[in-house]
Design a protein around this motif. Structure first.
Motif, short mmCIF file in Angstrom:
data_model
loop_
_atom_site.label_atom_id
_atom_site.label_comp_id
_atom_site.label_asym_id
_atom_site.label_seq_id
_atom_site.Cartn_x
_atom_site.Cartn_y
_atom_site.Cartn_z
N UNK A 97 0.86 -1.18 0.00
CA UNK A 97 0.00 0.00 0.00
C UNK A 97 0.90 1.23 0.00
N UNK A 98 0.68 2.14 -0.96
CA UNK A 98 1.42 3.41 -0.91
C UNK A 98 0.46 4.54 -0.57
N UNK A 99 0.82 5.28 0.44
CA UNK A 99 0.10 6.49 0.85
C UNK A 99 1.16 7.60 0.93
N UNK A 100 0.76 8.87 1.09
CA UNK A 100 1.77 9.93 1.01
C UNK A 100 2.98 9.73 1.94
N UNK A 101 2.77 9.14 3.11
CA UNK A 101 3.87 8.99 4.07
C UNK A 101 4.83 7.85 3.81
N UNK A 102 4.42 6.88 3.01
CA UNK A 102 5.31 5.74 2.81
C UNK A 102 4.65 4.59 2.09
N UNK A 103 5.47 3.54 1.92
CA UNK A 103 4.98 2.29 1.34
C UNK A 103 4.93 1.26 2.46
N UNK A 104 3.87 0.48 2.48
CA UNK A 104 3.63 -0.49 3.56
C UNK A 104 3.24 -1.84 2.96
N UNK A 105 3.46 -2.88 3.75
CA UNK A 105 3.00 -4.23 3.40
C UNK A 105 1.88 -4.60 4.36
N UNK A 106 0.73 -4.95 3.80
CA UNK A 106 -0.42 -5.28 4.66
C UNK A 106 -0.30 -6.70 5.19
N UNK A 107 -0.38 -6.82 6.50
CA UNK A 107 -0.44 -8.12 7.17
C UNK A 107 -1.93 -8.40 7.41
N UNK A 108 -2.50 -9.34 6.65
CA UNK A 108 -3.95 -9.58 6.71
C UNK A 108 -4.37 -10.14 8.06
N UNK A 109 -3.52 -10.96 8.66
CA UNK A 109 -3.87 -11.61 9.93
C UNK A 109 -3.94 -10.57 11.05
N UNK A 110 -2.92 -9.74 11.13
CA UNK A 110 -2.85 -8.75 12.21
C UNK A 110 -3.61 -7.48 11.84
N UNK A 111 -3.98 -7.33 10.57
CA UNK A 111 -4.59 -6.11 10.04
C UNK A 111 -3.73 -4.87 10.36
N UNK A 112 -2.47 -5.01 10.01
CA UNK A 112 -1.49 -3.94 10.26
C UNK A 112 -0.78 -3.63 8.95
N UNK A 113 -0.51 -2.34 8.74
CA UNK A 113 0.33 -1.94 7.61
C UNK A 113 1.75 -1.83 8.13
N UNK A 114 2.61 -2.73 7.69
CA UNK A 114 4.01 -2.72 8.15
C UNK A 114 4.87 -1.89 7.21
N UNK A 115 5.67 -0.99 7.77
CA UNK A 115 6.47 -0.09 6.94
C UNK A 115 7.46 -0.83 6.05
N UNK A 116 7.57 -0.35 4.82
CA UNK A 116 8.55 -0.89 3.88
C UNK A 116 9.53 0.21 3.47
N UNK A 117 9.00 1.39 3.15
CA UNK A 117 9.87 2.50 2.73
C UNK A 117 9.19 3.83 3.02
#
Ligand SMILES: Cc1cc2nc3c(=O)[nH]c(=O)nc-3n(C[C@H](O)[C@H](O)[C@H](O)COP(=O)(O)O)c2cc1C
Length: 216
Positions: A97-117
C-alpha cells in the motif's frame, strides 16, 4: 562529532530521496477491525462498477482502508482462507500500500500496515499521472516461491494473473459499493517500484490499483 552527525543525516536524506531509507523511520499502522456488514446490494454494485482515472487527493479514513483491504483479500474463514480465491489456495499475493507517508506491506492476519519505505512513492506505482495524486495505491505482488510448480511453468503466470485479478475485482466492487473511485493498472514502473518495495528475487509485481475519493 557534528561532522559525523551531518554526514549521517546527508546519507539518510539521500537514501530517503532514493526511496531506500530504513523502514524503521516509519511506525506500523494498526488498522481498526474491518466492518464486514453493509454495502449496496450486489446487483446495484455491479451496475456501478467502473474504472475512474480522476481522483481527489483527500486521504481515506483508516476504517475505509481496513474495510477495503478486507474486501480485497481479507481472511473470511477460520481456516485462513480469503475473500478472493487463489490457485491451490497458495495465497501467493501480497498487497503493498502506498500512501503519502510511505509504502507499507499489509499483514492480513494482524490487520497492520508494516512499513517498507518512508516517503511518497505513489507516483512510482504507475506510468500515468493520476497515481501520484490519489489517496492510495495498492500493488499486488506474487511470491513465486509459494507456488507448487516451477516459476518457469507458463501456467503459473496465468494463475498469478487470475489470482491478482480476483483481488482487483473485489476492490472494484467495494469501491462501487462505497462510492469510491478506482482503476486497476498493468502500467507500473516495475523495476523502480521493485527496488522501492525491496522485493526479493522470487517476487513479481502483477498489477497495481489506484483508489481514492472521486474528484469533485
Ligand atoms: C489487466 C488490466 C490491466 C489494466 N491496465 C490499465 C492501466 O495500466 N491503466 C489504466 O488506466 N487502465 C488500465 N486498465 C483498466 C481498463 O482500461 C478498463 O478496465 C477498461 O477500459 C474497461 O473500462 P471499465 O473498467 O470502466 O469497464 C486495466 C484493466 C485490466 C483488467
Amino acid at each position: 562529532m557534528a561532522r559525523r552527525v551531518r554526514l549521517v543525516s546527508v546519507l539518510a536524506a539521500a537514501l530517503a530521496a532514493a526511496g531506500l531509507a530504513s523502514a524503521q523511520a516509519l511506525a506500523p499502522i494498526s488498522l481498526p477491525a474491518p466492518m464486514m456488514d453493509g454495502g449496496k446490494p450486489l446487483m446495484s454494485t455491479l451496475k456501478a462498477r467502473a474504472s475512474t482515472r480522476e481522483f481527489s487527493a483527500d486521504p481515506l479514513p483508516p476504517q475505509t482502508i481496513s474495510n477495503l483491504l478486507w474486501a480485497a483479500w481479507g481472511i473470511n474463514r477460520p481456516d485462513g482462507r480469503r475473500t478472493a480465491p487463489s490457485a491451490s489456495n497458495r495465497q501467493e499475493i501480497d498487497i503493498y500500500v502506498t500512501i503519502p507517508g510511505g509504502a507499507y506491506l499489509w499483514d492480513a492476519k494482524a490487520n497492520v500496515l508494516n512499513p517498507v519505505a518512508p516517503g511518497d512513492h505513489r507516483a512510482a506505482t504507475g506510468t500515468q499521472p493520476f497515481p501520484a495524486a490519489a489517496a492510495l495505491n495498492l500493488v499486488y505482488v506474487a511470491d513465486m516461491a509459494k507456488l507448487n510448480r516451477p516459476a518457469t511453468d507458463p501456467q503459473q503466470m496465468l494463475n498469478v494473473g487470475a489470482d491478482a485479478g480476483f483481488i482487483a475485482e473485489n476492490v472494484y466492487l467495494f469501491c462501487a459499493s462505497e462510492g469510491l473511485a478506482t482503476v486497476v493498472r498493468a502500467s507500473v514502473a516495475k523495476e523502480t517500484l521493485a527496488k522501492i518495495l525491496q522485493l526479493r528475487d522470487t517476487q513479481v509485481i502483477v498489477l497495481a490499483q489506484t483508489v481514492g475519493f472521486p474528484k469533485k
